[in-house]
Structures are given as structure tokens and as C-alpha cells.
Design a protein around this motif. Structure first.
Motif, mmCIF file in Angstrom:
data_model
loop_
_atom_site.group_PDB
_atom_site.id
_atom_site.type_symbol
_atom_site.label_atom_id
_atom_site.label_comp_id
_atom_site.label_asym_id
_atom_site.label_seq_id
_atom_site.Cartn_x
_atom_site.Cartn_y
_atom_site.Cartn_z
ATOM 1 N N LEU A 1 44.041 38.466 -2.142
ATOM 2 C CA LEU A 1 44.612 37.493 -1.220
ATOM 3 C C LEU A 1 43.592 36.389 -1.022
ATOM 4 C CD1 LEU A 1 46.787 36.688 0.955
ATOM 5 C CD2 LEU A 1 45.353 37.910 2.591
ATOM 6 N N GLY A 2 44.041 35.139 -1.111
ATOM 7 C CA GLY A 2 43.168 34.000 -0.862
ATOM 8 C C GLY A 2 43.918 32.965 -0.045
ATOM 9 N N TYR A 3 43.308 31.779 0.093
ATOM 10 C CA TYR A 3 43.934 30.706 0.858
ATOM 11 C C TYR A 3 43.882 29.400 0.076
ATOM 12 C CZ TYR A 3 43.843 33.913 4.785
ATOM 13 O OH TYR A 3 44.053 35.004 5.589
ATOM 14 N N MET A 4 44.886 28.575 0.270
ATOM 15 C CA MET A 4 44.939 27.262 -0.370
ATOM 16 C C MET A 4 45.271 26.191 0.658
ATOM 17 S SD MET A 4 47.021 27.688 -3.953
ATOM 18 C CE MET A 4 46.389 28.697 -5.303
ATOM 19 N N ASN A 5 44.681 25.016 0.447
ATOM 20 C CA ASN A 5 45.178 23.820 1.110
ATOM 21 C C ASN A 5 45.981 23.040 0.070
ATOM 22 O OD1 ASN A 5 43.239 22.708 -0.534
ATOM 23 N ND2 ASN A 5 41.887 22.036 1.134
ATOM 24 N N ALA A 6 46.491 21.883 0.456
ATOM 25 C CA ALA A 6 47.345 21.121 -0.465
ATOM 26 C C ALA A 6 46.594 20.732 -1.729
ATOM 27 C CB ALA A 6 47.879 19.874 0.241
ATOM 28 N N GLU A 7 45.305 20.396 -1.594
ATOM 29 C CA GLU A 7 44.518 19.982 -2.747
ATOM 30 C C GLU A 7 44.309 21.131 -3.729
ATOM 31 O OE1 GLU A 7 40.229 17.771 -3.753
ATOM 32 O OE2 GLU A 7 40.707 18.398 -1.696
ATOM 33 N N ALA A 8 44.025 22.317 -3.200
ATOM 34 C CA ALA A 8 43.838 23.487 -4.056
ATOM 35 C C ALA A 8 45.129 23.846 -4.782
ATOM 36 C CB ALA A 8 43.354 24.678 -3.231
ATOM 37 N N PHE A 9 46.244 23.714 -4.063
ATOM 38 C CA PHE A 9 47.546 24.021 -4.645
ATOM 39 C C PHE A 9 47.870 23.064 -5.791
ATOM 40 C CE2 PHE A 9 52.337 23.821 -4.284
ATOM 41 C CZ PHE A 9 52.558 25.084 -4.796
ATOM 42 N N GLU A 10 47.583 21.787 -5.569
ATOM 43 C CA GLU A 10 47.842 20.788 -6.600
ATOM 44 C C GLU A 10 46.954 21.015 -7.822
ATOM 45 O OE1 GLU A 10 48.653 15.963 -6.710
ATOM 46 O OE2 GLU A 10 47.570 16.862 -5.029
ATOM 47 N N LYS A 11 45.695 21.347 -7.595
ATOM 48 C CA LYS A 11 44.747 21.600 -8.691
ATOM 49 C C LYS A 11 45.157 22.835 -9.487
ATOM 50 C CE LYS A 11 39.771 22.523 -9.419
ATOM 51 N NZ LYS A 11 39.505 21.476 -10.431
ATOM 52 N N THR A 12 45.637 23.854 -8.777
ATOM 53 C CA THR A 12 46.092 25.081 -9.436
ATOM 54 C C THR A 12 47.229 24.786 -10.404
ATOM 55 O OG1 THR A 12 45.420 26.539 -7.622
ATOM 56 C CG2 THR A 12 47.208 27.315 -9.043
ATOM 57 N N GLN A 13 48.178 23.994 -9.977
ATOM 58 C CA GLN A 13 49.314 23.661 -10.827
ATOM 59 C C GLN A 13 48.899 22.781 -12.009
ATOM 60 O OE1 GLN A 13 53.386 23.502 -8.928
ATOM 61 N NE2 GLN A 13 52.165 22.340 -7.470
ATOM 62 N N LYS A 14 48.017 21.852 -11.747
ATOM 63 C CA LYS A 14 47.592 20.913 -12.784
ATOM 64 C C LYS A 14 46.819 21.614 -13.893
ATOM 65 C CE LYS A 14 44.957 16.638 -13.463
ATOM 66 N NZ LYS A 14 44.139 15.573 -12.792
ATOM 67 N N GLU A 15 45.912 22.540 -13.521
ATOM 68 C CA GLU A 15 45.034 23.174 -14.498
ATOM 69 C C GLU A 15 45.554 24.507 -15.020
ATOM 70 O OE1 GLU A 15 41.139 23.389 -12.796
ATOM 71 O OE2 GLU A 15 40.890 21.188 -12.776
ATOM 72 N N GLY A 16 46.532 25.103 -14.315
ATOM 73 C CA GLY A 16 47.089 26.363 -14.789
ATOM 74 C C GLY A 16 46.230 27.572 -14.508
ATOM 75 N N LYS A 17 45.220 27.420 -13.694
ATOM 76 C CA LYS A 17 44.410 28.562 -13.254
ATOM 77 C C LYS A 17 44.199 28.437 -11.755
ATOM 78 C CE LYS A 17 40.263 26.278 -15.077
ATOM 79 N NZ LYS A 17 39.172 26.387 -16.066
ATOM 80 N N VAL A 18 44.086 29.560 -11.089
ATOM 81 C CA VAL A 18 44.125 29.586 -9.629
ATOM 82 C C VAL A 18 42.856 29.008 -9.019
ATOM 83 C CG1 VAL A 18 44.294 31.043 -7.582
ATOM 84 C CG2 VAL A 18 45.688 31.564 -9.595
ATOM 85 N N THR A 19 43.054 28.048 -8.124
ATOM 86 C CA THR A 19 41.970 27.491 -7.314
ATOM 87 C C THR A 19 42.305 27.711 -5.849
ATOM 88 O OG1 THR A 19 41.286 25.798 -8.896
ATOM 89 C CG2 THR A 19 40.799 25.376 -6.589
ATOM 90 N N PHE A 20 41.367 28.277 -5.118
ATOM 91 C CA PHE A 20 41.538 28.514 -3.688
ATOM 92 C C PHE A 20 40.738 27.486 -2.888
ATOM 93 C CE2 PHE A 20 41.856 32.811 -5.592
ATOM 94 C CZ PHE A 20 43.107 33.173 -5.145
ATOM 95 N N PHE A 21 40.958 27.497 -1.564
ATOM 96 C CA PHE A 21 40.021 26.838 -0.665
ATOM 97 C C PHE A 21 39.182 27.945 -0.055
ATOM 98 C CE2 PHE A 21 38.377 25.324 3.339
ATOM 99 C CZ PHE A 21 37.869 24.079 2.989
ATOM 100 N N SER A 22 37.884 27.927 -0.332
ATOM 101 C CA SER A 22 36.983 28.953 0.185
ATOM 102 C C SER A 22 36.578 28.620 1.606
ATOM 103 C CB SER A 22 35.731 29.051 -0.700
ATOM 104 O OG SER A 22 34.773 29.904 -0.103
ATOM 105 N N ARG A 23 36.924 29.504 2.527
ATOM 106 C CA ARG A 23 36.567 29.270 3.924
ATOM 107 C C ARG A 23 35.070 29.442 4.154
ATOM 108 N NH1 ARG A 23 40.502 33.465 6.622
ATOM 109 N NH2 ARG A 23 39.745 34.605 4.785
#
Length: 203
Positions: free
Chosen positions: A34-56
Motif C-alpha cells: 500500500l502506498g500513496y499518490m498525489n496528482a503528480e505521482a498519478f500522472e507520472k505513473t501513467q506516463k511512464e508505465g511504472k508505479v510512482t508514489f508520493f513518499s510521506r
């Protein structure tokens, strides 16, 4: 890869612009982390095809695997009914947990191993190993593979009738393996069988 082209479909207004993200193995269906995303992380994940989270803890975007190489390759993205939780099905590259475990939750894997076995068989097709059982059987052709399923089916029935639990488990395991092998040879998967069973259940 399934993408959500409009990030407005996710409600990032809750919980300080972060939403929880459940990561699930696309093949075995095991929940990995389980991780967390903000809008920027979500957009980057879709663009690159690999999961990017926002690290708290780091207070920045963090691509899973950026140091270890154990990336989570996106296969599909799903948004829940309240638009504030994301489910991402992935193909993991290596272990997901930083401890080296397959899953951060350390759940039992035995019930999912049939899916993993299907992956192993597929890998043997794509990367043949000289002298391996699958390679030898493939060289003998479809009829031999199908015949083996029949033989294992009969042996499973015999083991069941004599009420020997250990033998039944062993013979049933052989049967499942060879059935998966036959399905692969015919370019079918467990999913094809599951979908058919689901349709028949509806009827």
C-alpha cells in the motif's frame, strides 16, 4: 496497460491531496503493498508505465525500484466508487518489499502458486531450457502432452478410490501441472477457463 486519461476522475482533495494506492500482482492477484499518490505521482505513473508514489517520509515523488531496480510495471488502473482509492495491478520486477519479501504483508502464497506455475510454464516456452521436462515434452508434440493429461487423470481417480490422501495430492498435482501445460500448448490460460466457468455459473 489500462490508463485513466483524466486525473480529475480521482478525488485528490481528501487527506491533504493524497490517496491510498493498493498494489496487486496482476497474475497471482496477491496484494503486494500500500502506498500513496498525489496528482503528480498519478500522472507520472501513467506516463511512464511504472508505479510512482508520493513518499510521506521523503516528502517527494518516489518511483518504486528507483534504487533497487524492483520496479512495479503497470498492467491496469482502477478507481473505487468514491474516487478516493486507486487499485493498480502490476507485473513486479523482483520482490516488492524492501526486506526482500515478495509482499509487504507476508501473506501465504501457496493458494496462488498455480498462477505462478502458469508463469513458469510460459517462461519455459519463451526461454527454452535444454533438457528440461517441458522442453522434452514439447519436442514430442501435442498428442504426447494430451496423452499425459489423460494418464494423470486416471492415476488421480485411482488414488482417490483407494483413499490414500498423500497419493491423491501427488497425482492431482501432476494432473494440474499437465493440464496447465496442455492449455499453454493450445494458447489458452487459466483466465480463459475461469471466464467460461463464470459464464456457465450465470446460466
Amino acid at each position: 496497460m489500462t490508463t485513466i486519461t483524466n486525473k480529475e476522475q480521482v478525488d485528490f482533495s481528501k487527506s491533504e491531496s493524497l490517496v491510498p494506492v493498493i498494489i496487486q500482482n496482476e497474475q497471482t492477484l496477491e496484494v503486494l503493498m500500500l502506498g500513496y499518490m498525489n496528482a503528480e505521482a498519478f500522472e507520472k505513473t501513467q506516463k511512464e508505465g511504472k508505479v510512482t508514489f508520493f513518499s510521506r517520509s521523503k516528502n517527494r515523488l518516489w518511483t518504486k525500484g528507483e534504487e533497487s531496480g524492483n520496479f512495479l510495471w503497470v498492467k491496469s488502473i482502477h478507481i473505487d466508487c468514491d474516487r478516493d482509492t486507486i487499485l493498480i495491478k502490476v507485473k513486479p520486477e523482483g520482490p516488492t518489499c524492501h526486506t526482500g519479501s515478495r509482499s509487504c504483508f507476508k501473506t501465504d502464497f501457496n493458494q496462488n502458486f498455480i498462477f505462478e506455475l502458469e508463469n513458469i510454464i510460459t517462461d519455459r516456452y519463451e526461454n527454452p531450457v535444454e533438457g528440461s521436462y517441458i522442453n522434452k515434452m514439447r519436442n514430442k508434440g501435442l498428442h504426447k502432452i494430451a496423452q499425459k493429461v489423460g494418464e494423470e487423470g486416471v492415476e488421480t481417480v485411482i488414488a482417490a478410490l483407494v483413499e490414500n490422501k498423500k497419493d491423491l495430492i501427488n497425482e492431482a498435482s501432476d494432473l494440474v501441472f499437465h493440464l496447465l501445460f496442455l492449455l499453454k500448448e493450445k494458447k489458452l490460460t487459466i483466465q480463459d477457463i475461469a471466464l467460461n466457468l463464470a459464464e456457465r455459473h450465470k446460466g
